[in-house]
Design a protein around this motif. Structure first.
Motif, mmCIF file in Angstrom:
data_model
loop_
_atom_site.group_PDB
_atom_site.id
_atom_site.type_symbol
_atom_site.label_atom_id
_atom_site.label_comp_id
_atom_site.label_asym_id
_atom_site.label_seq_id
_atom_site.Cartn_x
_atom_site.Cartn_y
_atom_site.Cartn_z
ATOM 1 N N GLU A 1 21.361 44.805 43.293
ATOM 2 C CA GLU A 1 21.698 46.018 42.543
ATOM 3 C C GLU A 1 23.090 45.884 41.927
ATOM 4 O OE1 GLU A 1 23.270 48.744 46.229
ATOM 5 O OE2 GLU A 1 21.122 48.672 45.834
ATOM 6 N N ASP A 2 23.345 46.693 40.909
ATOM 7 C CA ASP A 2 24.654 46.697 40.261
ATOM 8 C C ASP A 2 25.706 47.223 41.235
ATOM 9 O OD1 ASP A 2 23.098 46.002 38.123
ATOM 10 O OD2 ASP A 2 23.421 47.840 36.992
ATOM 11 N N MET A 3 26.930 46.721 41.100
ATOM 12 C CA MET A 3 28.013 47.148 41.980
ATOM 13 C C MET A 3 29.301 47.296 41.180
ATOM 14 S SD MET A 3 27.364 45.073 45.476
ATOM 15 C CE MET A 3 28.261 46.283 46.400
ATOM 16 N N ALA A 4 30.182 48.156 41.663
ATOM 17 C CA ALA A 4 31.484 48.375 41.029
ATOM 18 C C ALA A 4 32.564 47.698 41.861
ATOM 19 C CB ALA A 4 31.770 49.863 40.901
ATOM 20 N N PHE A 5 33.425 46.913 41.172
ATOM 21 C CA PHE A 5 34.529 46.223 41.822
ATOM 22 C C PHE A 5 35.801 46.440 41.006
ATOM 23 C CE2 PHE A 5 30.843 43.552 43.006
ATOM 24 C CZ PHE A 5 30.915 43.680 44.376
ATOM 25 N N THR A 6 36.931 46.421 41.687
ATOM 26 C CA THR A 6 38.226 46.555 41.014
ATOM 27 C C THR A 6 38.752 45.160 40.690
ATOM 28 O OG1 THR A 6 38.671 48.564 42.259
ATOM 29 C CG2 THR A 6 40.553 47.504 41.189
ATOM 30 N N LEU A 7 39.106 44.958 39.422
ATOM 31 C CA LEU A 7 39.647 43.672 38.985
ATOM 32 C C LEU A 7 41.116 43.557 39.363
ATOM 33 C CD1 LEU A 7 38.058 43.420 35.421
ATOM 34 C CD2 LEU A 7 37.251 42.400 37.550
ATOM 35 N N GLU A 8 41.598 42.328 39.479
ATOM 36 C CA GLU A 8 42.999 42.075 39.800
ATOM 37 C C GLU A 8 43.888 42.457 38.621
ATOM 38 O OE1 GLU A 8 41.422 38.380 37.866
ATOM 39 O OE2 GLU A 8 40.676 39.784 39.339
#
Length: 180
Positions: free
Chosen positions: A49-56
């Protein structure tokens, strides 16, 4: 990435906390990846499934922002030494027309497709736990719903091998040996 396992590795993998699982991600960047006049990177997470992550903070696009990575099955094999250097075969499965529409034409241009590999812990989607590693995508070809290619190090001359700064003040004997 496939890992040749032994019995100890299999036992360790079977007992790991499910919330500490590493989710590998890929981000593909190219100047032709544009939608509505804005850069449109292809972002994939090895998940169903799609997921949300915080970029550096140093990310080339959307730095420090939380972005969505599409759940796309992919695999990166261990690097092999080829006549052109070290390459790691890569495949993306079940790619839709949108991904193929971007990647195939971009791979034919003289400008490289940049691939950024990051690993996030399932328990902490706000922190890059592994990487980011900046690579280049080469030799892209489509086989049905699967894209295959190879990843190479973007610029091996910029890799930082040693963290020490060797200067004449801290290491005077090195300058004598070098003939300076």
């Amino acid at each position: 990435m496939p890992i040749t396992s032994n019995r100890a590795w299999e036992e360790a993998a079977a007992t790991v906390d499910a919330h500490q699982r590493i989710l590998p991600t890929l981000e593909f960047l190219h100047s032709t990846f544009v939608e509505n006049g804005a850069p449109a990177p292809i972002r994939a997470v090895q998940n169903t499934e799609d997921m949300a992550f915080t970029l550096e903070a140093e990310a080339p696009l959307n730095s420090g922002e939380t972005v969505t990575f599409k759940g796309i099955p992919f695999g990166v094999e261990y690097p092999r030494i080829d006549k052109l250097g070290v390459e790691a075969p890569i495949w993306l499965d079940n790619v839709n027309r949108e991904v193929g529409r971007f990647l195939e034409p971009a791979a034919r241009l003289n400008e490289p497709v940049v691939c950024i590999f990051r690993g996030y812990l399932l328990s902490d989607p706000t922190t890059v736990g592994h990487g980011p590693f900046r690579l280049q995508l080469r030799s892209v070809r489509r086989r049905g719903a699967r894209l295959e290619g190879s990843l190479v190090i973007s610029d091996p001359t910029k890799l930082r091998v040693m963290r020490e700064i060797y200067d004449q003040i801290r290491f005077p004997a090195l300058m004598v040996v070098a003939g300076a």
